[in-house]
Design a protein around this motif. Structure first.
Motif: not given
Length: 292
Positions: A103-109
């Protein structure tokens, strides 16, 4: 939050391994056969899992060659077909889980999902490495993988090499993504420690509580003044403030007082009491006033 290095490495190596395995599965280049007696010297035959192609240096490649010796019915070929297709499907599933976990588009994977995708990709690498290694082991065995009699020779072709490379990339990428379990395990351990520290510990051995009598406290220090007990300074108000210091004894008087009136002779006739007093000797060690 930046994407961890282990996730980045896994997301780069896994698609490369998928592409190489796909090429290895579809391309007819697992084994190269050459040296036929009744054909020109430059004629070679490429054998794969699904097709065989004849190639000559002065002509184009001709695929769809007939299988006269039963090559496609050999056990290593059948197993390689099944396992390579399975490896491609499992790799696609692992990449889907990895894309949802990283999830590169989120803050934390999502570390747990990324770790599971690493295990799936590692398994896909094993599924492709097993048939490639088995096929290479029986590459020159005429009883397992049939080919013409001597002087025909066999060599390793490009598809087998691509299969090795794709399998190794999947193993490395899956292992790198599986390292994402470390942050997830660390968070779980911290939560358990916090939960354990917040809840009271139950003793392993049963204990008996005894109510022992409280010992009597020693009396407080008493304050004395003038030989009498006084209250504490904190308990005394401004009006009842005790005197500071100790009482000093009065000194004994050193002066001598004469009971005889020395003016009796000057004022007139002395009285009877005065005459009797004047004739009385002074027994004191100090001088009498009459002597002065």
């Amino acid at each position: 939050m930046r994407t961890p290095v282990v996730m980045t490495v896994g997301m780069v190596l896994a698609p490369c391994g998928l592409l190489l395995n796909l090429t290895s599965t579809l391309a007819p280049g697992w084994r190269l056969v050459k040296g036929f007696r009744d054909q020109p010297v430059d004629v070679v035959l490429y054998q794969g899992l699904w097709d065989m192609c004849r190639e000559q240096s002065s002509r184009e490649r001709e695929c769809g060659q007939p299988d006269d010796l039963g090559y496609f019915k050999a056990e290593p070929v059948l197993v390689a077909r099944a396992l390579m297709v399975t490896s491609l499907a499992v790799t696609a599933l692992g990449l889907l889980l990895a894309s949802l976990g990283v999830r590169c588009w989120e803050d934390e994977p999502r570390f747990l999902l990324a770790g599971l995708s690493g295990l799936v990709l590692f398994t896909a690498g094993l599924f492709s490495l097993i048939p490639v290694s088995w096929y290479n082991h029986f590459l020159a065995d005429r009883t397992v993988l049939p080919f013409q009699e001597s002087p025909v020779t066999v060599e390793v072709s490009y598809s087998l090499v691509l299969g090795y490379l794709g399998s190794c990339l999947l193993l490395l990428g899956g292992f790198s993504l599986a390292l994402s379990f470390a942050p997830w395990c660390e968070k779980c351990c911290l939560r358990r420690r916090k939960a354990a520290s917040g809840s009271p510990r139950r003793p392993s051995i049963s204990t008996v509580h005894v109510d022992w009598p409280q010992p009597a406290l020693p009396p407080a220090i008493k304050y004395y003044s003038d030989g009498q007990h006084r209250p504490r300074p904190a308990e005394v108000g401004p009006a009842d403030k005790p005197k500071v210091g100790f009482p000093m004894p009065r000194p004994q008087p050193k002066t001598y007082t004469n009971p005889v009136d020395v003016l009796d002779f000057e004022t007139g006739a002395p009285s009877q009491g005065a005459s009797s007093r004047s004739t009385r000797p002074c027994h004191s060690s100090l001088p009498c006033d009459s002597d002065l």
